[in-house]
Scaffold this motif. Structure first.
Motif, mmCIF file in Angstrom:
data_model
loop_
_atom_site.group_PDB
_atom_site.id
_atom_site.type_symbol
_atom_site.label_atom_id
_atom_site.label_comp_id
_atom_site.label_asym_id
_atom_site.label_seq_id
_atom_site.Cartn_x
_atom_site.Cartn_y
_atom_site.Cartn_z
ATOM 1 N N ALA A 102 45.510 42.689 40.895
ATOM 2 C CA ALA A 102 46.096 43.704 41.699
ATOM 3 C C ALA A 102 46.743 44.752 41.057
ATOM 4 O O ALA A 102 45.945 45.874 41.245
ATOM 5 N N LEU A 103 47.624 44.332 40.521
ATOM 6 C CA LEU A 103 48.552 45.389 39.450
ATOM 7 C C LEU A 103 47.624 46.365 38.477
ATOM 8 O O LEU A 103 47.675 47.335 38.162
ATOM 9 N N LYS A 104 46.735 45.623 37.657
ATOM 10 C CA LYS A 104 46.026 46.448 37.258
ATOM 11 C C LYS A 104 45.160 47.349 37.342
ATOM 12 O O LYS A 104 44.963 48.069 36.947
ATOM 13 N N GLY A 105 44.156 46.302 38.680
ATOM 14 C CA GLY A 105 42.997 47.879 39.460
ATOM 15 C C GLY A 105 43.804 48.873 39.383
ATOM 16 O O GLY A 105 43.315 50.053 39.422
ATOM 17 N N ARG B 99 37.936 48.766 38.156
ATOM 18 C CA ARG B 99 36.974 48.618 37.760
ATOM 19 C C ARG B 99 37.977 47.341 36.619
ATOM 20 O O ARG B 99 36.810 45.610 36.585
ATOM 21 N N GLN B 100 38.797 47.197 36.433
ATOM 22 C CA GLN B 100 39.511 46.506 36.003
ATOM 23 C C GLN B 100 38.989 44.860 36.025
ATOM 24 O O GLN B 100 39.745 44.173 36.315
ATOM 25 N N CYS B 101 39.552 44.542 37.771
ATOM 26 C CA CYS B 101 39.294 43.985 38.775
ATOM 27 C C CYS B 101 37.700 43.128 38.075
ATOM 28 O O CYS B 101 37.974 41.706 38.250
ATOM 29 N N PHE B 102 36.844 43.934 37.821
ATOM 30 C CA PHE B 102 35.311 43.247 37.947
ATOM 31 C C PHE B 102 36.183 42.478 36.688
ATOM 32 O O PHE B 102 35.339 41.491 36.205
ATOM 33 N N ARG B 103 36.487 42.564 35.772
ATOM 34 C CA ARG B 103 36.507 42.133 34.060
ATOM 35 C C ARG B 103 37.591 41.320 34.142
ATOM 36 O O ARG B 103 37.492 40.228 33.000
ATOM 37 N N CYS B 104 38.777 41.089 35.143
ATOM 38 C CA CYS B 104 39.976 40.075 35.155
ATOM 39 C C CYS B 104 39.148 38.874 36.387
ATOM 40 O O CYS B 104 39.728 38.035 35.455
ATOM 41 N N LEU B 105 38.338 38.794 36.820
ATOM 42 C CA LEU B 105 38.726 37.594 38.060
ATOM 43 C C LEU B 105 36.525 37.280 37.875
ATOM 44 O O LEU B 105 36.047 38.067 36.527
ATOM 45 N N PRO B 106 36.899 36.208 37.302
ATOM 46 C CA PRO B 106 34.969 36.012 36.934
ATOM 47 C C PRO B 106 33.900 35.598 38.644
ATOM 48 O O PRO B 106 34.287 36.545 39.066
ATOM 49 N N THR B 107 32.849 35.428 38.582
ATOM 50 C CA THR B 107 32.070 35.872 39.321
ATOM 51 C C THR B 107 31.813 34.970 40.710
ATOM 52 O O THR B 107 30.897 33.859 40.610
ATOM 53 N N ARG C 111 32.064 52.803 38.090
ATOM 54 C CA ARG C 111 32.779 50.971 37.985
ATOM 55 C C ARG C 111 34.087 51.463 39.826
ATOM 56 O O ARG C 111 33.586 50.459 39.650
ATOM 57 N N ASP C 112 34.604 51.988 39.471
ATOM 58 C CA ASP C 112 35.899 52.083 39.853
ATOM 59 C C ASP C 112 35.590 52.255 41.365
ATOM 60 O O ASP C 112 36.007 51.215 42.753
ATOM 61 N N THR C 113 34.378 52.586 42.035
ATOM 62 C CA THR C 113 33.452 52.917 43.599
ATOM 63 C C THR C 113 32.817 51.747 43.597
ATOM 64 O O THR C 113 32.870 51.118 44.688
ATOM 65 N N ALA C 114 32.614 51.128 42.883
ATOM 66 C CA ALA C 114 31.975 49.872 42.965
ATOM 67 C C ALA C 114 32.602 48.378 44.047
ATOM 68 O O ALA C 114 32.366 48.118 44.685
ATOM 69 N N PHE C 115 33.625 48.129 42.938
ATOM 70 C CA PHE C 115 34.853 47.626 43.861
ATOM 71 C C PHE C 115 35.216 47.938 44.847
ATOM 72 O O PHE C 115 35.117 47.313 46.223
ATOM 73 N N GLN C 116 34.863 49.688 45.133
ATOM 74 C CA GLN C 116 35.312 49.982 46.614
ATOM 75 C C GLN C 116 34.007 49.323 47.835
ATOM 76 O O GLN C 116 34.010 48.833 48.444
ATOM 77 N N LEU C 117 32.451 49.660 46.986
ATOM 78 C CA LEU C 117 31.584 48.828 47.519
ATOM 79 C C LEU C 117 32.098 48.259 48.289
ATOM 80 O O LEU C 117 31.295 47.800 49.506
ATOM 81 N N ASN D 11 49.835 46.584 51.105
ATOM 82 C CA ASN D 11 49.520 47.533 52.314
ATOM 83 C C ASN D 11 48.555 48.875 50.660
ATOM 84 O O ASN D 11 49.216 50.047 51.454
ATOM 85 N N VAL D 12 48.215 48.444 49.826
ATOM 86 C CA VAL D 12 47.153 49.478 49.531
ATOM 87 C C VAL D 12 45.935 50.190 49.889
ATOM 88 O O VAL D 12 44.677 48.951 50.325
ATOM 89 N N ASP D 13 45.597 50.698 50.269
ATOM 90 C CA ASP D 13 44.039 51.560 50.699
ATOM 91 C C ASP D 13 43.120 51.194 49.958
ATOM 92 O O ASP D 13 43.170 52.352 48.915
ATOM 93 N N VAL D 14 42.326 50.535 49.537
ATOM 94 C CA VAL D 14 41.248 50.281 48.595
ATOM 95 C C VAL D 14 40.274 51.377 48.499
ATOM 96 O O VAL D 14 40.197 51.895 47.752
#
Length: 189
Positions: free
Chosen positions: A20-23, A29-37, A92-98, A53-56
C-alpha cells in the motif's frame, strides 16, 4: 495533563502495508507488480487503503478514469511532424483505479456504467504495449467475478489473450523512451 513527548502509539500489523505504501509513494501500478495474480490479495489491499483512509480514486468519476486510461495512446503533431508519446505511467496507475471501480462499483446508471467498465476492460486488453499480462489478467478476472460475461463479451476478450502468458511479462519501466530502429543498411552506426 498528558506529556505528548512520551506518548507512543502502538498498532498491530496492517495487511499489505508495504505494498500500500509503495503504491501511494511510487504509483498504484507498483501494486500490480508486487502482488500475485490472485484477486483476494487485491481485496485485502483495498481494505487496507480504506483502513488507512486513502482515496484510491482521488475523487475521479468513471469517465475521468477511462480518459486517464486512454492517455497512454500516442498522438501525432502534423505541424511539428513528430510523434507525441502517450502517458503510460498515468494509464498504468489508472488501471488500479479501474480495478477499484470494478470491485467496488459506484453507480450512477448501473447499465451504462457496466458497459463503460466493459469498454474500459476491452481497451486495456487490446493495448498490450501499455498494459502487460498481470494488469490485464487482474482487470479481466475482477470484471468476470463482479459482472460475469455475456456470450458476446467472452470471445471479444478471449481474442486478445491468445498466445499471452505471465512469462512474457516485462513491465519494469515507468516511461517508454523513443523508439529507434536501426537497419543493417544504415551507415550511421
Amino acid at each position: 495533563m498528558f506529556d505528548t513527548k512520551k506518548l507512543e502509539i502502538i498498532h498491530g500489523p496492517i495487511n499489505l502495508f508495504d505494498v500500500a505504501l509503495k503504491g501511494v509513494e511510487s504509483g498504484y501500478r507498483q501494486c500490480f507488480r508486487c502482488l500475485p495474480t490472485d484477486l483476494s490479495h487485491y481485496h485485502t489491499l483495498f481494505q487496507t487503503y480504506k483502513f488507512l483512509n486513502v482515496d484510491v480514486l482521488s475523487n475521479l468519476s468513471i469517465d475521468q478514469v477511462i480518459a486517464n486510461l486512454k492517455a497512454s495512446r500516442a498522438d501525432y503533431d502534423p505541424e511539428e511532424r513528430q510523434r507525441i508519446p502517450g502517458n503510460k505511467s498515468l494509464a498504468r496507475d489508472t488501471a488500479f483505479q479501474l480495478l477499484h471501480l470494478i470491485l467496488y462499483p459506484q453507480y450512477g446508471d448501473e447499465t451504462k456504467d457496466k458497459m463503460k467498465l466493459f469498454n474500459a476492460v476491452m481497451f486495456m486488453v487490446s493495448h498490450p504495449g501499455t498494459f502487460k499480462y498481470r494488469i490485464k489478467r487482474m482487470i479481466r478476472v475482477a470484471y468476470e467475478e463482479q459482472f460475469g460475461l455475456t456470450l458476446k463479451q467472452r470471445p471479444k476478450l478471449d481474442q486478445w489473450e491468445k498466445g499471452e502468458n505471465a512469462d512474457d511479462e516485462i513491465d519494469v519501466t515507468t516511461e517508454e523512451g523513443p523508439d529507434y530502429y536501426f537497419s543493417s543498411d544504415d551507415d550511421s552506426f
